[in-house]
Scaffold this motif. Structure first.
Motif, PDB file in Angstrom:
ATOM      1  N   LEU A   1       0.828  -1.205   0.000  1.00 31.71           N
ATOM      2  CA  LEU A   1       0.000   0.000   0.000  1.00 31.71           C
ATOM      3  C   LEU A   1       0.863   1.257   0.000  1.00 31.71           C
ATOM      4  O   LEU A   1       0.619   2.187  -0.772  1.00 31.71           O
TER       5      LEU A   1
ATOM      6  N   TYR B   1       2.376   2.043  -3.397  1.00 32.18           N
ATOM      7  CA  TYR B   1       1.384   2.578  -4.332  1.00 32.18           C
ATOM      8  C   TYR B   1       1.084   4.046  -4.020  1.00 32.18           C
ATOM      9  O   TYR B   1       1.080   4.884  -4.909  1.00 32.18           O
ATOM     10  N   LEU B   2       0.808   4.343  -2.767  1.00 30.69           N
ATOM     11  CA  LEU B   2       0.432   5.698  -2.382  1.00 30.69           C
ATOM     12  C   LEU B   2       1.516   6.721  -2.689  1.00 30.69           C
ATOM     13  O   LEU B   2       1.220   7.890  -2.924  1.00 30.69           O
TER      14      LEU B   2
ATOM     15  N   THR C   1       0.979   3.526   7.865  1.00 31.83           N
ATOM     16  CA  THR C   1       0.325   2.693   6.863  1.00 31.83           C
ATOM     17  C   THR C   1       0.331   1.234   7.305  1.00 31.83           C
ATOM     18  O   THR C   1      -0.680   0.533   7.194  1.00 31.83           O
TER      19      THR C   1
ATOM     20  N   TYR D   1      -2.208   0.807  10.086  1.00 34.53           N
ATOM     21  CA  TYR D   1      -3.554   0.762   9.525  1.00 34.53           C
ATOM     22  C   TYR D   1      -3.852  -0.631   8.971  1.00 34.53           C
ATOM     23  O   TYR D   1      -4.933  -1.190   9.210  1.00 34.53           O
ATOM     24  N   CYS D   2      -2.909  -1.196   8.249  1.00 35.28           N
ATOM     25  CA  CYS D   2      -3.095  -2.542   7.707  1.00 35.28           C
ATOM     26  C   CYS D   2      -3.227  -3.561   8.843  1.00 35.28           C
ATOM     27  O   CYS D   2      -4.050  -4.477   8.764  1.00 35.28           O
TER      28      CYS D   2
ATOM     29  N   LEU E   1     -12.621  -1.959   0.929  1.00 33.78           N
ATOM     30  CA  LEU E   1     -11.880  -0.837   1.494  1.00 33.78           C
ATOM     31  C   LEU E   1     -10.546  -0.629   0.781  1.00 33.78           C
ATOM     32  O   LEU E   1     -10.087   0.508   0.648  1.00 33.78           O
ATOM     33  N   SER E   2      -9.925  -1.705   0.357  1.00 34.11           N
ATOM     34  CA  SER E   2      -8.616  -1.655  -0.303  1.00 34.11           C
ATOM     35  C   SER E   2      -8.451  -2.891  -1.167  1.00 34.11           C
ATOM     36  O   SER E   2      -8.857  -3.982  -0.767  1.00 34.11           O
TER      37      SER E   2
ATOM     38  N   TYR F   1      -5.025  -4.029  -3.489  1.00 34.24           N
ATOM     39  CA  TYR F   1      -3.729  -3.654  -4.058  1.00 34.24           C
ATOM     40  C   TYR F   1      -2.918  -4.905  -4.359  1.00 34.24           C
ATOM     41  O   TYR F   1      -2.985  -5.893  -3.628  1.00 34.24           O
TER      42      TYR F   1
ATOM     43  N   VAL G   1     -13.346   5.102  -5.298  1.00 35.08           N
ATOM     44  CA  VAL G   1     -12.002   5.311  -5.842  1.00 35.08           C
ATOM     45  C   VAL G   1     -11.871   6.781  -6.198  1.00 35.08           C
ATOM     46  O   VAL G   1     -12.859   7.456  -6.483  1.00 35.08           O
TER      47      VAL G   1
ATOM     48  N   ASN H   1     -13.366  12.428   2.284  1.00 33.18           N
ATOM     49  CA  ASN H   1     -12.188  11.568   2.454  1.00 33.18           C
ATOM     50  C   ASN H   1     -11.003  12.372   2.981  1.00 33.18           C
ATOM     51  O   ASN H   1     -10.972  13.599   2.849  1.00 33.18           O
TER      52      ASN H   1
END
Length: 148
Positions: free
Chosen positions: A20, A23-24, A39, A42-43, A73-74, A76, A105, A132
């Motif tokens: 994640l 990607y971000l 991050t 959060y995961c 929610l995600s 990836y 998205v 968001n």
């Protein structure tokens, strides 16, 4: 390639957080709001809530989907494994579990919008991003299983 799916374990948080995070931080339109450690945390929270299914190849996590009820929610996939059907495997797994799915998205995420359109998701709503953290305009997508 034959990836397998299983529920994520606490030990997967670092790997999926890394997927994640990479990607971000590779997009030119996404603001960087969270550190790598945030991050991963959060995961870890999503895993603790049993929301995450991982795709593994040779026991290595190569992608993941996080889903709460009917909301994705995600989703990836590691850069090196994109274009090999891993995302399709994950979204098909979610579709098999429910008759309706939704997600949001960012409007700027053209690749995700094309991916979900190929998988039968329809754009049903847009927003200016006020709802968001990133403040970016987004699109709601919905998929519903057709009655047989």
């Amino acid at each position: 390639m034959m990836a397998t799916l299983c529920s994520a374990s606490a030990l997967d948080a670092g790997v999926i957080g890394g997927i994640l995070w990479r990607y971000l931080n590779r997009t030119d339109w996404m603001p960087c709001l969270y550190s790598g450690a945030e991050t991963v945390a959060y995961c870890g929270t999503m895993i603790d809530r049993n929301w995450v299914t991982v795709a593994k190849l040779d026991q290595h996590v190569i992608g993941f989907i996080a889903r709460f009820d009917q909301e994705i929610l995600s989703l990836y996939v590691d850069d090196m494994h994109q274009g090999l059907g891993v995302g399709t495997l994950l979204v098909d797994h979610a579709k098999a579990a429910d008759c309706r799915l939704s997600l949001r998205v960012f409007q700027a995420n053209k690749d995700a919008r094309r991916f979900y359109a190929r998988h039968g998701f329809m754009e049903t709503d847009t927003s200016d991003g006020a709802g968001n953290d990133e403040g970016l305009p987004d699109v709601q997508l919905v998929w519903e299983r057709m009655p047989s």
